[in-house]
Design an enzyme around this catalytic site. Structure first.
Site: not given
Length: 885
Positions: A461, A458, A615, A557, A346
């Site tokens: 949006e 990630d 994760h 998430d 990450d």
């Protein structure tokens, strides 16, 4: 159009009918909301609509039933006489008055396209002024089909389009209602539905079978931890509707990317309200539910073929802290003998969360990646779109991006500056060809430092930690403050993202927002191919129709909780409908800390996600320092044994799963699918979301409840076999059965007649691919079964398109299993060997077994009626026969 009918149906005249009469005789379920924005009686009546208290006869009382609704005599669009075209029909629509939102477009045009026998396409748009249309590639229409499976009726007064199935007259779409409205920033259309059995309309946290009792679904991609009834990471305005009377299915796809509300009401009916673009509908006839998805992916693009290693087990967490911390987990997974193909990192690998950099504790990351590669494993890391502007002159991604003009701009033409993890940031405009080349160059440069194998994209949006930009958004823009706001989270288009008025190369963010992640997927997919010259692996948080052509998706998430585990099944099934079969949830949950039991059960379920990744988060309230480790090797020996076993089962079945992905890529079929896809006449299966299938052969029934050692599973009508033992279950009808489910076991059943192709597993796909194959042959009651295997090198781009693969079909009948090679372009097909055959449902003990005419040793389980032939060494690139007497 052979089946076009023109109707003239005039609603009651205002001159002869009072408003009171026109507001009467409305069932609650058939009220269409006239004031979804701040309903009040005065405002309602000023719109010419009816205001009445609901009668409280809906299934949930009167919750959601509109007080303000359209009367029978509400002013409407009329349609002129349609004209025949080469593609179908064209007609002009008109209305004389404006309605309650500004910018009424009084002259419209309808184009109806008979694209294929099973696909109808129609558009409603402004013929005088060009409007935004979604910039994705859809099929070009060829010659009109000789016949169609649909009939179309066009209603003149009020305008409406009605589509029915020719074979039985069942309703597919009918918008003959008088509240179709079209303004510059408000477009509304409603349709009756054939039943309440509706699926799709993502991305939302909800049940797989969508609630239809006044349920609102908002569309506007958003950085939102999974929460019920909130617009989430992606937009997919596609639905599948089942007819319980016939078992037939059809699909409705609205190709529109603007912010939108969709409402399902119990009539049953659907209403779409969007704030831009045009109405661009596809009606997909099926009639099988799987055929609907094939027809849908024919429109939006077939799913891509992932690399074989991408179907192995993946492991990640935010908070390893260093290369050494990451290596520690890799080594304890190896020591435990638990399969793992890919290690991830990450954002903590970065230097101050700057993309394409390494932090001080990760300077030796390349050494770990090289070690992974030497062990036949792979590596992926996260990349966010936000590029920091805080280090001009010393941060190449920003400097070169600025030089090439690759960033989204504000009204002043300068890069729009928001704020994400590294502080203030600019946002690449992936719709700009220059940006794609800059992205490829940047990926290539960093790949020389760390030879990663795939990209996890990630925050696309795109996410923004400030509203719009660090200076806000222009308040005088109707793009930032539209007349109508769909029911999106945050009550603002710029909440947690960039200004809708921001500019891309091809248009406004107002129109393109929900396509941002899709555009980054394309750029990342192409960059990986350019850099690695191999099949790409891209996992994206934000998606849009067609994204499955470029990568996969994880469900975002989530939380470490039993309900979150349960909901994940609905998520993977929905994304298979959306043409993105490479999908999974964060196994054991991302937020909060898991328990061993929960993680053990979740690992069992997650072993059957098409994309399987564990994760977790860096910080948990109950663990002030950090969330506890949840990699499988961090738990007890019993947990490790259980996880090793279930992941070895996954790896054993990877040839079957890989073949399913090939079928998805070639034909658009689903990989994970709901039970009713295989049994569409069984209405008891329409609401099942705690079980699912891989293809048509394997049914998965996980434990989803804390403390449970058994599971109530719905077993469809027919003959089934226990995957582990071969014991048969014959169901005269679809029923619920209670199955034993000890803590170390997930229930798996094989559908009679549908073979499973296997391979002896190892702890990586690289090692597994060197092993022999096997067959599970679950005989139907007539002694037959069939199966298929698609195989290639697992990593080269375009193997199917270039014929560089082998395809084998297997058939069982009359106590004989035979194979046929229909394509053999795989260079290493000569190394493929069959090592075992297991036949379920052999009702009498064989006296002999031969392979290609030669007797071989075998075992027979008289209790479970299973024939087991092992220690074979049969070439798969030549036809073979296995016979028992």
């Amino acid at each position: 159009m052979e089946h076009l009918v023109l109707l003239l149906c005039v609603v009651a005249s205002l001159a002869t009918t009072t408003l009171t009469q026109e507001c009467s005789s409305f069932e609650d379920s058939k009220r269409f909301d006239c004031m979804p924005d701040n309903p009040n009686q005065q405002g309602c009546e000023s719109r010419g609509c009816c205001w009445q208290t609901p009668t409280k006869n809906s299934t949930n009382g009167n919750i959601g039933v509109p007080y303000c609704f359209y009367p029978h005599d509400y002013p409407y669009y009329e349609m002129d006489e349609p004209t025949m075209t080469d593609y179908g029909w064209r007609a002009d629509l008109h209305r004389n008055d404006s309605f309650y939102y500004p910018g009424t477009i009084k002259q419209l045009r309808l184009d109806v396209y008979e694209e294929t026998e099973n696909r109808l396409h129609f558009k409603i748009y402004d013929p005088a002024n060009s409007r935004y249309e979604v910039p994705i590639t859809t099929p070009k229409m060829g010659a009109k089909p000789a016949q169609t499976a649909y009939s179309v009726k066009l209603n003149q007064k009020p305008f409406g389009i009605e589509v029915t199935r020719t074979s039985d007259g069942s309703l597919l779409f009918n918008s003959t209602l008088n509240h179709f409205l079209f303004a510059d920033q408000f477009i509304q259309i409603s349709s009756w539905l054939q039943s309440k059995y509706v699926y799709g309309l993502g991305e939302h946290r909800t049940s797989f079978l969508l609630p239809s009792d006044w349920e609102h679904f908002a569309f506007w991609a958003r950085d939102q931890s999974v929460t019920e009834n909130i617009n989430e990471y992606g937009d997919h305005p596609f639905l599948l509707n089942m007819n319980p009377d016939t078992g037939n299915a059809h699909g409705i796809f609205l190709l529109n990317s603007n912010a939108m509300d969709v409402v399902l009401q119990p009539a049953p009916a659907i209403t779409y309200r969007t704030i831009g673009g045009i109405l661009d509908f596809y009606i997909l006839l099926g009639p099988e539910p799987g055929s609907v998805i094939q027809q849908y992916t024919e429109v939006i693009g077939r799913p891509y073929m992932p690399p074989y290693w991408g179907l192995g087990f993946h492991l990640c967490r935010w908070g390893y802290g260093s290369t050494a911390g990451t290596r520690k987990v890799v080594e304890r997974m190896r020591a435990a003998g638990i399969p793992q193909d890919t290690q991830w990192n990450d954002i903590d690998y970065m230097n101050n969360t700057l993309d394409f950099t390494l932090g001080a504790t990760f300077k030796d990351l390349a050494d770990l990646v090289n070690d992974l590669h030497a062990n036949g494993q792979h590596y992926m890391m996260i990349t966010d779109p936000g590029i920091s502007n805080l280090h001009p002159g010393s941060y190449s991604p920003y400097d070169t991006g600025l030089q090439n003009g690759v960033f989204v701009t504000s009204d002043d033409g300068k890069p729009l500056i928001g704020k994400v993890w590294p502080g203030t940031t600019a946002f690449p405009d992936f719709f700009n060809p220059k940006t794609k080349q800059w992205w490829t160059n940047t990926v290539k440069t960093f790949h020389k430092t760390v030879p990663f194998d795939g990209m996890w994209i990630d925050m696309n949006e795109p996410s923004n930690f400030v509203s719009g930009s660090i200076t806000g958004c222009p308040s005088n823009s109707t793009y930032n403050q539209p007349p109508f706001l769909p029911g999106i989270a945050g009550n603002s288009l710029q909440d947690k993202t960039i200004c809708p008025s921001a500019k891309h190369k091809i248009g406004l963010h107002y129109n393109l927002h929900s396509l941002y992640g899709y555009s980054e997927m394309i750029a990342s997919h192409d960059a990986l191919i350019s850099v690695r010259q191999k099949r790409p692996m891209v996992i994206s948080r934000s998606t849009f129709p067609g994204a499955g052509q470029y990568g996969g998706h994880w469900l975002g998430d989530n939380y470490s909780s039993w309900p979150n585990m349960n909901y994940s099944i609905a998520g993977i099934l929905s994304f298979n409908l959306f043409g993105i079969p490479l999908v999974g949830a964060d196994i054991c949950g991302f937020h909060d800390s898991t328990t061993e039991e929960m993680c053990q059960r979740w690992m069992q379920l997650g072993a059957f996600y098409p994309f399987s990744r564990n994760h977790n988060d860096i910080y948990c309230p109950s663990y002030p320092t950090s969330c506890k480790d949840q990699d499988p090797a961090a738990f007890s020996k019993a947990m490790q044994d259980s996880t090793r076993s279930v992941l070895l089962t996954r790896y054993r079945l990877l040839p079957y799963l890989y073949t399913l992905f090939h079928k998805a890529h070639a034909n658009g079929t689903t990989v994970a699918r709901p039970l009713f896809f295989e049994f569409p006449f069984e209405t008891a299966l329409y609401s099942v979301q705690t079980q699912f299938m891989w293809g048509n052969a394997l049914m998965i029934s996980p434990v989803l409840t804390e403390g449970a050692t058994q599971v109530d599973a719905v077993i469809p009508k027919g003959l089934w076999y226990d995957y582990y033992t071969g014991a048969s279950i014959s169901m005269a009808s679809t029923q619920t059965m209670t199955l034993k489910a000890p803590l170390d076991t997930i229930n798996l059943h094989v559908s009679a007649g549908n073979m499973l192709v296997m391979q002896e597993p190892n702890t990586t796909t690289t090692a597994s691919r060197k092993n022999k194959f096997g067959l599970i042959v679950p005989l139907a009651s007539d002694g037959t079964a069939s199966g298929e295997l698609y195989w290639d090198d697992g990593d080269t781009v375009g193997t199917y398109e270039n014929g560089k693969y082998i395809f084998i079909t297997f058939t069982a009948q009359n106590k004989m299993i035979s194979s046929q090679i229909t394509q053999d372009g795989y260079p290493d097909s000569g190394t493929m060997k069959l090592g075992s055959v297991i036949v379920y449902g052999v009702n009498s003990a064989p006296t002999s077994v031969t392979v290609n005419g030669k007797s071989v040793a075998f075992n027979y389980d008289s209790t479970n009626k299973v024939l087991n032939v092992s220690s074979l060494d049969v070439k798969l690139n030549a036809p073979f026969k296995v016979t028992w007497m």
